[in-house]
Design a protein around this motif. Structure first.
Motif: not given
Ligand code: NDP
Ligand code: PHD
Length: 353
Positions: A244-258
């Motif tokens: 498993v290789s993940a790249n996790c980024v915080r984006v300017p969305i209030l709610r819900a992850h993609s």
């Protein structure tokens, strides 16, 4: 193996005596969602104890026509409590979960404190419901991003062995709690007004911006959130060597992850087969219109139990490879709903100990 929050399950729950339930972190994003869902799912409660930090103690919360006063954490607060939903961060969980268990409660822990403990089941009820059987008083709710991912991988894995997953996440501000969501709102206003953008909750301003997930950087170059996705996915899928290789980024969305997910199977799997599996899986909705270029968006899933999956396509040069895109409400299915489903599963199988 499939779990469904069906009317049959509700009947089983109603067959039990109503429970004394406590929420630690009741004023937070996840705590507030727990309150909503305990009510709408008619979880069998005879008394609800709400706990938060000293700054909230004494506040009155309206729940199901009752006024409940927020209490402070102390040993006495767990007296005769049957189920505790811990939702106030891993430090609080480490300290207070053993105390709650010692006083006879089952703890469903939303934090990362015990997730990798081999004696603690890490459960996504649609994927590995059998894991609840070995609990010794603590059950861990997985990381939100990992719940959304494994909800898709679980049913696919039951058809064909998965050997590699590469993914990128697009995580909303609310994943970092209520204050981070409020900060995104205020800094977005500031951005449009041309005023100051200094952040206090997240490390940088998320307004019209994005950055690597704000969890701590590890010595291997991956951040803590990325390593949670690696280790927790392996545990939930019982596949210790899964790549498993993940790249996790915080984006300017209030709610819900993609999440953009690339999966390599050991054998080819047709798109028709993948669609059929996912369409018949509990908790998944397919949204895809290739002609209209319309696929899942965070706004499709806000406040929804199901996650949305779409843009299913084969890898260009590898028949064993599948690409997909998913969105899910991480406060709901990624936290509160999954925790309540674990409690419902315990009740339906009478696995309270
Ligand atoms: N947000 C998300 O998407 C997800 C969160 N989680 C996990 O769920 C947990 C809660 O997260 P979230 O709701 O987002 O966080 P928030 O920051 O929104 O809420 C934190 C909660 O913890 C309470 N709290 C803080 N300190 C104490 C204390 N000393 N004693 C008692 N209560 C305290 C706060 O009370 P007060 O209001 O008084 O400060 C508040 O109710 C965390 O462990 C998080 O990792 C898991 C999956 C997803
Ligand atoms: N995954 C959450 C953070 C979080 O609460 O994670 P965990 O429950 O694994 O501590 C986010 O979007 O930032």
């Amino acid at each position: 193996m499939s779990y469904s929050p069906s009317p049959i399950l509700s009947c089983c729950i109603l067959a039990y005596r109503p429970l004394k339930v406590a929420i630690v972190g009741a004023t937070g994003s996840v705590g507030q969602e727990l309150l909503k869902l305990l009510s709408t799912r008619k979880f069998p409660i005879r008394e609800l104890i709400l706990i938060a930090s000293p700054s909230s103690v004494g506040q009155v919360v309206q729940w199901n026509n009752q006024k409940i006063i927020i209490q402070a954490l102390n040993e006495a607060v767990f007296n005769n409590v049957d189920v505790v939903f811990m939702s106030a961060g891993s430090g609080i969980s480490f300290r207070w979960t053993p105390i709650a268990v010692a006083s006879g409660a089952i703890v469903i822990d939303n934090s990362s404190a015990f997730r990798l403990d081999p004696t603690v089941p890490l459960v996504v009820p649609e994927v590995n419901p059998q894991a609840i059987a070995y609990h010794q008083g603590i059950l861990a709710n997985p990381n939100c991003t990992t719940i959304l991912l494994t909800l898709v991988l679980g049913p696919l894995q039951s058809r064909g062995e998965i050997n590699k997953i590469v993914l990128s996440t697009y995580q909303s501000a609310s994943g970092a709690g209520t204050l981070a969501m409020q900060e995104l709102q205020s800094l977005s206003r500031n951005f449009l007004d041309g005023t100051e953008l200094s952040s206090h909750v997240l490390p940088y301003s998320l307004a019209f911006n994005l950055f690597l997930h704000n969890s701590s950087m590890q010595s291997n170059g991956y951040c803590e959130e990325e390593m949670k996705m690696v280790n927790e996915t392996r545990k939930i899928l019982s596949s210790s060597s899964l790549s498993v290789s993940a790249n996790c980024v915080r984006v300017p969305i209030l709610r819900a992850h993609s999440e953009a997910v690339n999966i390599t199977f050991n054998n080819p799997m047709s798109l028709d087969e993948v669609r059929a599996i996912l369409t018949s899986s509990t908790g998944i909705e397919i949204i895809e219109d290739f002609d209209g270029n319309r696929f899942p968006m965070p706004t499709d899933v806000n406040g929804r139990d199901s996650i949305a999956v779409g843009r299913l396509r084969k890898g260009l040069n590898d028949d064993n490879n599948l690409e997909l895109w998913l969105c899910g409400d991480q406060i709901r299915k990624g936290a509160a709903l999954n925790a309540i489903q674990i409690a419902e599963l315990l009740l339906s199988r009478d696995l309270r100990k």
